[in-house]
Structures are given as C-alpha cells and as structure tokens.
Design a protein around this motif. Structure first.
Motif, PDB file in Angstrom:
ATOM      1  N   TYR A 270       2.061  -7.721  -0.497  1.00 45.85           N
ATOM      2  CA  TYR A 270       3.544  -5.987  -0.282  1.00 45.85           C
ATOM      3  C   TYR A 270       4.960  -6.450  -0.844  1.00 45.85           C
ATOM      4  CZ  TYR A 270      -0.551  -5.107   3.212  1.00 45.85           C
ATOM      5  OH  TYR A 270      -1.915  -5.032   2.608  1.00 45.85           O
ATOM      6  N   ALA A 272       8.650  -5.464  -0.643  1.00 44.26           N
ATOM      7  CA  ALA A 272       9.621  -5.280   0.449  1.00 44.26           C
ATOM      8  C   ALA A 272      10.764  -3.979  -0.067  1.00 44.26           C
ATOM      9  CB  ALA A 272      11.222  -6.191   0.872  1.00 44.26           C
ATOM     10  N   ASP A 273      10.793  -3.802  -1.394  1.00 41.39           N
ATOM     11  CA  ASP A 273      12.244  -2.716  -1.613  1.00 41.39           C
ATOM     12  C   ASP A 273      10.646  -1.507  -1.966  1.00 41.39           C
ATOM     13  OD1 ASP A 273      10.399  -4.055  -4.103  1.00 41.39           O
ATOM     14  OD2 ASP A 273      11.780  -4.077  -5.068  1.00 41.39           O
ATOM     15  N   ASP A 276       6.673   1.789   3.081  1.00 42.89           N
ATOM     16  CA  ASP A 276       5.232   1.368   3.394  1.00 42.89           C
ATOM     17  C   ASP A 276       4.026   2.453   3.354  1.00 42.89           C
ATOM     18  OD1 ASP A 276       6.218  -1.131   2.955  1.00 42.89           O
ATOM     19  OD2 ASP A 276       6.646  -1.312   5.706  1.00 42.89           O
ATOM     20  N   TYR A 364       4.667 -12.358   4.239  1.00 43.81           N
ATOM     21  CA  TYR A 364       4.260 -10.976   4.704  1.00 43.81           C
ATOM     22  C   TYR A 364       5.320  -9.819   4.143  1.00 43.81           C
ATOM     23  CZ  TYR A 364       2.621  -6.055   6.747  1.00 43.81           C
ATOM     24  OH  TYR A 364       3.025  -5.098   7.724  1.00 43.81           O
ATOM     25  N   ASN A 365       5.328  -8.945   3.745  1.00 46.71           N
ATOM     26  CA  ASN A 365       6.376  -7.469   2.420  1.00 46.71           C
ATOM     27  C   ASN A 365       7.987  -8.257   2.677  1.00 46.71           C
ATOM     28  OD1 ASN A 365       6.040  -5.230   2.884  1.00 46.71           O
ATOM     29  ND2 ASN A 365       7.527  -3.766   4.851  1.00 46.71           N
ATOM     30  N   THR A 366       7.931  -9.185   2.278  1.00 48.09           N
ATOM     31  CA  THR A 366       9.388  -9.988   1.679  1.00 48.09           C
ATOM     32  C   THR A 366       9.465 -10.021   0.330  1.00 48.09           C
ATOM     33  OG1 THR A 366       8.799 -11.396   1.852  1.00 48.09           O
ATOM     34  CG2 THR A 366      10.117 -10.769   3.823  1.00 48.09           C
ATOM     35  N   HIS A 367       8.427  -9.916  -0.305  1.00 47.98           N
ATOM     36  CA  HIS A 367       8.198 -10.413  -2.416  1.00 47.98           C
ATOM     37  C   HIS A 367       9.495  -9.044  -2.412  1.00 47.98           C
ATOM     38  CE1 HIS A 367       6.485 -13.941  -3.307  1.00 47.98           C
ATOM     39  NE2 HIS A 367       5.347 -13.801  -2.522  1.00 47.98           N
ATOM     40  N   LEU A 368       9.483  -9.449  -4.020  1.00 46.11           N
ATOM     41  CA  LEU A 368      10.120  -7.915  -4.606  1.00 46.11           C
ATOM     42  C   LEU A 368       9.138  -7.322  -5.640  1.00 46.11           C
ATOM     43  CD1 LEU A 368      14.075  -8.808  -4.923  1.00 46.11           C
ATOM     44  CD2 LEU A 368      12.666  -7.744  -3.042  1.00 46.11           C
ATOM     45  N   SER A 376       1.331 -14.339  -0.617  1.00 48.40           N
ATOM     46  CA  SER A 376       1.625 -14.393   1.014  1.00 48.40           C
ATOM     47  C   SER A 376       0.537 -15.224   1.321  1.00 48.40           C
ATOM     48  CB  SER A 376       1.748 -13.301   1.629  1.00 48.40           C
ATOM     49  OG  SER A 376       3.172 -12.744   0.967  1.00 48.40           O
TER      50      SER A 376
END
Length: 438
Positions: A270, A272-273, A276, A364-368, A376
């Motif tokens: 997921y 981050a940018d 969701d 979780y949900n922090t990649h760009l 993850s």
C-alpha cells in the motif's frame, strides 16, 4: 524442465555405477552403514501474529503446518549408501486465505478466509548417494530433488566432497547445490480482477461489492510478472577440528546467489501517497511486492562443542548473515545435553536472533508510489527473536526393542516456543524415531 530432470538422473546413476566398479577389488573393510536405517520424522508448527504480508503488513498471521517425513538410508555395498527422503508439508493459513478474502460477505484482514489458497500441501522427494574411499578418509556425495505445491515447483541437484586428515581429527568439506524453481503466480483478487477487466471496475468482485473511501480505485501500477523462474545456486565450505579430548569446533561459510522472480506474487503493498480504497474492512492493494531479480547472500559461522563430564556437554552455535538487499543478522544458540543414564538424555536449548531489515522494507501503508522496489513483509524487517525449548532423547545402540523386524535405535521429542519482537509467536513440536534393520 522434465528433460533436465531426466538428464540429471541419468548422470547420477552413471556416476553411481562407476564408483561401485572402482573399489571392486578392495580387501575386507568395515561397512560405512551396516544395515538399512529408517527415520520417521514429524513436526507440528502453529503461529499467529499481527503483520500479515498477504495483507500488506497488517492482519492476522495464523498458520498451522504438519510435516511428516520418511528418510531411508540403504547400504549398496561396503562403501556406498543410497538415501531416499520423502516428505509432505500440509498447512492451513488464514493469512494466505486472504489472497481472496472476498469469498466472505464481510472481508477483513482479521478474519480467516475459506478460499482455495487457505490450505496447501508441499510434496518433496530427495535421492542422495554417497561413496567412501577404502581408508574412509574421502567421501563424495550427490543428490537430486524435486518438490511441488499449488503455485510452486522445484528441481534441485548438487554434490560435495569431504576429506579427513590427521587420524580423522580434521575434516574439510566443499559442496555445491542448484535449485531451478518455477512459480505459477496467483495474485491478490482485486488486482487480478482489475487487470482482467482491462483496468476497469466493472466485473469480478467489483460487481458484488461497493468500494468505500477512494471510490476511484485505480491500481494501474499492477502488471503480472513476465518472469516466472527462480534459480538458486550455493557453494559451501566447512572445516571441523577435534582440538582436544574435550573440545571440537567447526567453521563454515556459504556463498549463495539467486536470480529470477524473488518477490512473492500474492503479497500486497500500500502506498502512503495514494488515497485508500476499501471493501468492508479490507484495504484494496495498490500493487504487489516488488523486489530485485537477483540477490547475493553470505552466511558465515562457527560451532563449538565442549565435553564437561560424562553427564554434560555444551553445544554452541553462531552465525552472521549479510546480503545485498541490506539485510544482516546474528544468530546465537546453546544446547546443554544432560545424560541421565545410558539411554536417556534431556537437553534444554536457547536461541537468540537479531536482524537489521532490508532497505526495501517499509511498514503497512508507508511506501511511496515513486519507489522501484518495495515490500511490507515483516520477515524482511528489523526485529529480535528468541526461541527456547526442551528435548528428551532415548537411545539404544543395540536396538533391542523391535517393530516388524526393525530395531528402535533412537527416539527424540522436542518442544520449542518462538517469539518475535514484531508480535509473531509460534510453538513447534517435533518427533523422530530411527529404526535399524536387523
């Protein structure tokens, strides 16, 4: 792949025949293996955690695995031994079931799915051959192997050479292995349906469920893998020395190289940018795990065994690991076998592991979405782990107890508890019994 497998088998048995002919004029000597031995092994593994890689680092990691294995070692003559190792690994996994969590009316990363991927069975077969020289100071071996499961298959082959010196107090071994694997990729259900529908939200699960959050769900970065092979090669070195009457140590080092599809196709990521999107509680994937198509690994380590007295031995182990994905680790292990009498031994054990995570990992949900590689999977994160347990072993060198013409030589039972700083916990029970033909 089948042609390669048959070619390896032909080479394997040709070498076996040549080795048998070489010592046909040898004088009497003690056999390497006196009679056929059969090992029956069984393990039960159960884990749970809070960082499911299938759900992008968020969700239950409940898994149960049962692994029965039979190993048969047969002497072909005084010098040669044929080994056949056959095993199954049957698992049930709530985490992998969430490759398609949408067979439920209320999909959630915290709810077990009953989909087809929730369980699987790995089948393996290894055939090995070893030949010892007349003076027993030289040993070479070779093996071929095959394994298959629902989405993965593997063919392997390899061999090694061992030389003993100094009245067998010094031992040097060199070995090499190659494994040629192939994926049959399965992907997260929402990504597969989106791709199959021509990057459109009509069809598949999107006709059955409404999307909440960002309703313009568009995971356009997802493209199925074009490469499906994974090849692994290793070269191993070990040195063992009896230092004194009470102490023995060994050193080892490996060089490993992998190339091909090294990421796991069904593990979500997921960004981050990216806004969701959800179906019920389940976060729809932005893409799958993407990792480089090559990896270079180097583990080095040592073992030290020290005899305290006739009742107690100290066994220690240390390993350092590093690779070009930025992951490094230290492993330390100690085992204290206590001999209660001629037949029974108990041994407490403890293992500590610490790992510096890969440069491609993020929670979780922090990649760009601008990154090239991302995962993850918390197996590639930074964490510490401890494993402690207890074992009981029964040994009868005369194998007096018998079943169906086979004597019971050894029975071993172990329990270990594993705990990791990222919230994963596991329990492992293993059992082994060795029979010898009489």
């Amino acid at each position: 792949m089948k042609t390669l497998y048959l070619t390896v088998l032909l080479i394997f048995f040709s070498l076996l025949a040549v080795a048998q002919e070489q010592d046909s004029t040898a004088t009497y000597k003690k056999r390497v293996l006196e009679s056929t031995e059969v090992d029956f092994l069984m393990s039960y593994y159960k884990q749970d955690g809070i960082h499911s890689a299938v759900a992008g680092g968020n969700g239950m990691e409940e898994l149960t695995d049962i692994t029965p294995t039979i190993v048969v070692a047969m002497p072909l003559n005084d010098d040669d031994v044929l080994t056949i190792d056959a095993g199954l690994s049957a698992y049930s996994s709530a985490s992998s079931g969430n490759i398609n969590p949408f067979d439920s009316n209320t999909p959630s990363p915290w709810q077990a799915s009953s989909g087809a991927s929730a369980s699987d069975m790995l089948t393996t077969l290894v055939m090995g051959y070893s030949h010892s020289s007349d003076d027993r100071n030289s040993i070479w071996n070779a093996h071929v192997s095959g394994s298959t499961e629902y989405d993965y298959s593997s063919i392997g082959f390899g061999g090694g050479y061992t030389k003993l010196f100094n009245n067998k107090n010094t031992e040097v071994t060199v070995s090499g292995n190659a494994y040629l694997d192939k994926w049959r990729p399965i992907y997260p259900k929402e990504l597969q349906d989106y791709y199959d529908n021509g990057y459109d939200l009509n069809g598949g699960i999107f006709n059955r469920f409404g999307i909440t959050g960002n309703q313009d769900y568009s995971p356009d970065r997802f493209v199925p893998h074009s490469k499906k092979n994974r090849n692994s090669y290793s070269l191993s070195f070990s040195f063992s020395q009896v230092a004194t009457k009470k102490m023995q140590f060994s050193l080892f080092a490996d060089i490993l190289y992998q190339q091909g599809l090294l990421s796991t196709p069904y593990q979500r990521v997921y960004f981050a940018d990216v806004a969701d999107s959800f179906i019920n509680e389940f976060h729809l994937a932005d893409d799958i795990e993407r990792l480089p198509d090559n990896r270079f690994k180097i583990p080095v380590g040592a073992r030290l065994n020290y005899y305290i007295n006739q009742w107690l031995v100290v066994r220690t182990y240390y390993r350092y690991y590093t690779d070009d994905w930025g992951l490094s680790s230290h492993t330390a292990n100690i085992e204290l076998p206590v001999k209660l009498n001629d037949r029974f031994t108990v041994y407490p054990m403890y293992r500590y592991y610490t790992q510096q995570g890969s440069k491609y990992f993020a929670p979780y949900n922090t990649h760009l979405s601008t990154e090239v590689y991302y995962t993850s999977d918390y197996d590639l994160s930074t964490f510490n782990a401890q494993q402690y347990g207890f074992g009981v072993s029964y040994t009868d060198i005369f194998a007096a107890a018998r079943i169906w013409g086979f004597g019971i030589k050894n029975i071993d039972l172990r329990y270990n508890h594993y705990t990791r700083s990222d919230g994963l916990d596991a329990n492992i029970v293993s059992f082994g019994i060795k029979f010898v033909q009489q």
